[in-house]
Scaffold this motif. Structure first.
Motif, PDB file in Angstrom:
ATOM      1  N   ALA A   1     -24.806 -49.006 -69.219  1.00 21.28           N
ATOM      2  CA  ALA A   1     -24.196 -47.685 -69.331  1.00 21.28           C
ATOM      3  C   ALA A   1     -23.509 -47.543 -70.687  1.00 21.28           C
ATOM      4  O   ALA A   1     -22.864 -48.478 -71.162  1.00 21.28           O
ATOM      5  CB  ALA A   1     -23.184 -47.480 -68.211  1.00 21.28           C
ATOM      6  N   PRO A   2     -23.650 -46.393 -71.365  1.00 16.47           N
ATOM      7  CA  PRO A   2     -22.967 -46.174 -72.641  1.00 16.47           C
ATOM      8  C   PRO A   2     -21.466 -46.377 -72.506  1.00 16.47           C
ATOM      9  O   PRO A   2     -20.882 -46.165 -71.434  1.00 16.47           O
ATOM     10  CB  PRO A   2     -23.308 -44.715 -72.972  1.00 16.47           C
ATOM     11  CG  PRO A   2     -24.590 -44.457 -72.261  1.00 16.47           C
ATOM     12  CD  PRO A   2     -24.499 -45.250 -70.992  1.00 16.47           C
TER      13      PRO A   2
ATOM     14  N   GLY B   1     -22.792 -49.159 -63.259  1.00 17.74           N
ATOM     15  CA  GLY B   1     -24.126 -49.670 -62.980  1.00 17.74           C
ATOM     16  C   GLY B   1     -25.124 -49.374 -64.083  1.00 17.74           C
ATOM     17  O   GLY B   1     -24.913 -48.497 -64.933  1.00 17.74           O
ATOM     18  N   GLU B   2     -26.210 -50.114 -64.077  1.00 20.19           N
ATOM     19  CA  GLU B   2     -27.261 -49.923 -65.074  1.00 20.19           C
ATOM     20  C   GLU B   2     -27.854 -48.522 -64.972  1.00 20.19           C
ATOM     21  O   GLU B   2     -27.953 -47.935 -63.898  1.00 20.19           O
ATOM     22  CB  GLU B   2     -28.371 -50.952 -64.872  1.00 20.19           C
ATOM     23  CG  GLU B   2     -27.958 -52.381 -65.134  1.00 20.19           C
ATOM     24  CD  GLU B   2     -29.067 -53.352 -64.782  1.00 20.19           C
ATOM     25  OE1 GLU B   2     -29.998 -52.948 -64.050  1.00 20.19           O
ATOM     26  OE2 GLU B   2     -29.013 -54.506 -65.227  1.00 20.19           O
ATOM     27  N   MET B   3     -28.274 -48.002 -66.113  1.00 18.72           N
ATOM     28  CA  MET B   3     -28.938 -46.704 -66.173  1.00 18.72           C
ATOM     29  C   MET B   3     -30.445 -46.943 -66.093  1.00 18.72           C
ATOM     30  O   MET B   3     -31.027 -47.612 -66.954  1.00 18.72           O
ATOM     31  CB  MET B   3     -28.588 -45.985 -67.474  1.00 18.72           C
ATOM     32  CG  MET B   3     -27.098 -45.944 -67.790  1.00 18.72           C
ATOM     33  SD  MET B   3     -26.144 -44.991 -66.594  1.00 18.72           S
ATOM     34  CE  MET B   3     -26.479 -43.314 -67.142  1.00 18.72           C
TER      35      MET B   3
ATOM     36  N   VAL C   1     -26.669 -38.197 -75.610  1.00 13.14           N
ATOM     37  CA  VAL C   1     -26.250 -37.290 -74.539  1.00 13.14           C
ATOM     38  C   VAL C   1     -24.862 -37.647 -74.025  1.00 13.14           C
ATOM     39  O   VAL C   1     -24.014 -36.776 -73.812  1.00 13.14           O
ATOM     40  CB  VAL C   1     -27.275 -37.321 -73.390  1.00 13.14           C
ATOM     41  CG1 VAL C   1     -26.777 -36.508 -72.197  1.00 13.14           C
ATOM     42  CG2 VAL C   1     -28.618 -36.776 -73.865  1.00 13.14           C
ATOM     43  N   PHE C   2     -24.625 -38.942 -73.813  1.00 10.81           N
ATOM     44  CA  PHE C   2     -23.333 -39.394 -73.312  1.00 10.81           C
ATOM     45  C   PHE C   2     -22.516 -39.964 -74.469  1.00 10.81           C
ATOM     46  O   PHE C   2     -21.997 -41.074 -74.401  1.00 10.81           O
ATOM     47  CB  PHE C   2     -23.520 -40.449 -72.219  1.00 10.81           C
ATOM     48  CG  PHE C   2     -24.287 -39.942 -71.030  1.00 10.81           C
ATOM     49  CD1 PHE C   2     -23.686 -39.115 -70.096  1.00 10.81           C
ATOM     50  CD2 PHE C   2     -25.616 -40.282 -70.847  1.00 10.81           C
ATOM     51  CE1 PHE C   2     -24.394 -38.643 -68.999  1.00 10.81           C
ATOM     52  CE2 PHE C   2     -26.333 -39.821 -69.751  1.00 10.81           C
ATOM     53  CZ  PHE C   2     -25.717 -38.992 -68.826  1.00 10.81           C
ATOM     54  N   GLY C   3     -22.421 -39.215 -75.561  1.00 11.49           N
ATOM     55  CA  GLY C   3     -21.715 -39.668 -76.759  1.00 11.49           C
ATOM     56  C   GLY C   3     -20.253 -39.968 -76.485  1.00 11.49           C
ATOM     57  O   GLY C   3     -19.653 -39.467 -75.535  1.00 11.49           O
ATOM     58  N   SER C   4     -19.667 -40.780 -77.354  1.00 14.20           N
ATOM     59  CA  SER C   4     -18.285 -41.223 -77.151  1.00 14.20           C
ATOM     60  C   SER C   4     -17.264 -40.232 -77.692  1.00 14.20           C
ATOM     61  O   SER C   4     -16.103 -40.572 -77.865  1.00 14.20           O
ATOM     62  CB  SER C   4     -18.084 -42.590 -77.812  1.00 14.20           C
ATOM     63  OG  SER C   4     -18.454 -42.539 -79.181  1.00 14.20           O
ATOM     64  N   GLY C   5     -17.689 -39.008 -77.984  1.00 11.53           N
ATOM     65  CA  GLY C   5     -16.729 -37.992 -78.403  1.00 11.53           C
ATOM     66  C   GLY C   5     -16.687 -37.818 -79.907  1.00 11.53           C
ATOM     67  O   GLY C   5     -17.674 -38.033 -80.602  1.00 11.53           O
ATOM     68  N   GLU C   6     -15.517 -37.414 -80.436  1.00 13.77           N
ATOM     69  CA  GLU C   6     -15.362 -37.158 -81.859  1.00 13.77           C
ATOM     70  C   GLU C   6     -14.454 -38.206 -82.488  1.00 13.77           C
ATOM     71  O   GLU C   6     -13.499 -38.682 -81.878  1.00 13.77           O
ATOM     72  CB  GLU C   6     -14.774 -35.763 -82.077  1.00 13.77           C
ATOM     73  CG  GLU C   6     -15.669 -34.636 -81.577  1.00 13.77           C
ATOM     74  CD  GLU C   6     -15.060 -33.273 -81.839  1.00 13.77           C
ATOM     75  OE1 GLU C   6     -13.893 -33.233 -82.282  1.00 13.77           O
ATOM     76  OE2 GLU C   6     -15.748 -32.262 -81.610  1.00 13.77           O
ATOM     77  N   ASP C   7     -14.768 -38.569 -83.729  1.00 16.43           N
ATOM     78  CA  ASP C   7     -13.920 -39.528 -84.428  1.00 16.43           C
ATOM     79  C   ASP C   7     -12.770 -38.790 -85.114  1.00 16.43           C
ATOM     80  O   ASP C   7     -12.570 -37.585 -84.929  1.00 16.43           O
ATOM     81  CB  ASP C   7     -14.742 -40.343 -85.428  1.00 16.43           C
ATOM     82  CG  ASP C   7     -15.408 -39.470 -86.485  1.00 16.43           C
ATOM     83  OD1 ASP C   7     -14.969 -38.312 -86.663  1.00 16.43           O
ATOM     84  OD2 ASP C   7     -16.358 -39.942 -87.122  1.00 16.43           O
ATOM     85  N   SER C   8     -12.010 -39.493 -85.930  1.00 21.26           N
ATOM     86  CA  SER C   8     -10.818 -38.909 -86.556  1.00 21.26           C
ATOM     87  C   SER C   8     -11.156 -37.767 -87.504  1.00 21.26           C
ATOM     88  O   SER C   8     -10.311 -36.916 -87.792  1.00 21.26           O
ATOM     89  CB  SER C   8     -10.050 -40.000 -87.312  1.00 21.26           C
ATOM     90  OG  SER C   8     -10.888 -40.607 -88.294  1.00 21.26           O
ATOM     91  N   ASN C   9     -12.381 -37.708 -87.984  1.00 20.67           N
ATOM     92  CA  ASN C   9     -12.790 -36.639 -88.891  1.00 20.67           C
ATOM     93  C   ASN C   9     -13.381 -35.438 -88.156  1.00 20.67           C
ATOM     94  O   ASN C   9     -13.840 -34.487 -88.786  1.00 20.67           O
ATOM     95  CB  ASN C   9     -13.827 -37.167 -89.893  1.00 20.67           C
ATOM     96  CG  ASN C   9     -13.262 -38.259 -90.776  1.00 20.67           C
ATOM     97  OD1 ASN C   9     -12.103 -38.182 -91.195  1.00 20.67           O
ATOM     98  ND2 ASN C   9     -14.067 -39.276 -91.059  1.00 20.67           N
TER      99      ASN C   9
END
Length: 242
Positions: free
Chosen positions: A6-7, A50-52, A92-100
């Motif tokens: 899972a990401p 769990g595994e994707m 698709v399941f990105g970790s969001g936005e960084d500091s920039n």
């Protein structure tokens, strides 16, 4: 098909959701296995998503999938399909936005990946029933001949065209009843009662006890008229979108 970790940051959601990715050409499908728990020596526990289980990518191969049609060798992965399945989930399941303020995502670990052969049907539907002699080109006993209460001859439940998990269970039930001598428009309830009585089992009411014609699609039945209309070029046209 692939099994991927899972990401990062994705919780276990497999018991509530499954996902489909619908593209202009083709589609992908995703389900997640149940989460597991690891207990540490200090008594605390960590939940591990769990595994994707992610599959599809047929239309991502060259010529929109046409280059893998008719290919019976399932020992090798198509590199375009493998790249497709390896890259979508982190996006698709990105970790969001960084500091920039820029969207970012981390890669995933592909634990395993494999391929298989799909039995495609000329009209896109399964074929269930007795195999006619003119198709098998083998001699068969006449219809109605039985041996120990079972209809002799050749029978099939094939051509699920990638939809086996949806259609194979009911098709197998219907085929078993046909082999036991039930006509498509016959009354299953009487035969079911006879079979259960012979085994000393109690009758169980449900959809399987109804007439085949009331729950099993007649479009799935092997019939001469359907065989005459079956044309592989129609399948190619449907896959190509024309």
């Amino acid at each position: 098909m692939s099994a991927q970790e899972a990401p990062e940051g994705l919780p276990g959601m497999g018991e509530q959701y499954s996902w489909s990715f619908i593209h202009k050409k083709g589609f992908d499908y995703l389900t997640q296995r149940a989460s597991t728990s690891i207990t540490h020596p200090d008594g605390t526990a960590t939940q591990i998503a769990g595994e994707m289980m992610f599959g599809g990518a047929w239309a991502s191969t060259e010529n929109m999938g046409m280059d893998v049609c008719g290919l019976a060798d399932d020992t090798k992965l198509n590199y375009l399909a493998a790249a497709h399945l390896s890259g979508i989930l982190p996006y698709v399941f990105g970790s969001g936005e960084d500091s920039n303020g820029t969207r970012s995502w981390n890669g995933v670990k592909v634990k395993n990946m494999w391929t298989g052969v799909l039995g495609m049907s000329a009209d896109g539907l399964p074929w269930v029933g007795r195999v006619p002699t003119k198709v098998s080109t083998r001699n068969q006993p006449k219809k109605g001949k039985t041996e120990k209460g079972v209809e002799t001859g050749e029978w099939c439940a094939v051509g699920f065209s990638g939809e086996g998990m949806v259609n194979c269970w009911g098709s197998a039930t219907a085929l078993a009843r046909m082999v036991l001598g039930e006509e498509v428009n016959g009354n299953v309830r009487n035969n079911e009662a006879r079979i259960r009585a012979a085994k000393g089992e109690e009758a169980v009411k449900g959809w399987k006890d109804e007439k085949l014609e009331e729950w099993f699609p007649k479009e799935f039945i092997v019939e001469d008229s359907r065989i005459a209309k079956a044309n592989p070029f129609d399948l190619v046209g449907a896959l190509m979108g024309f």
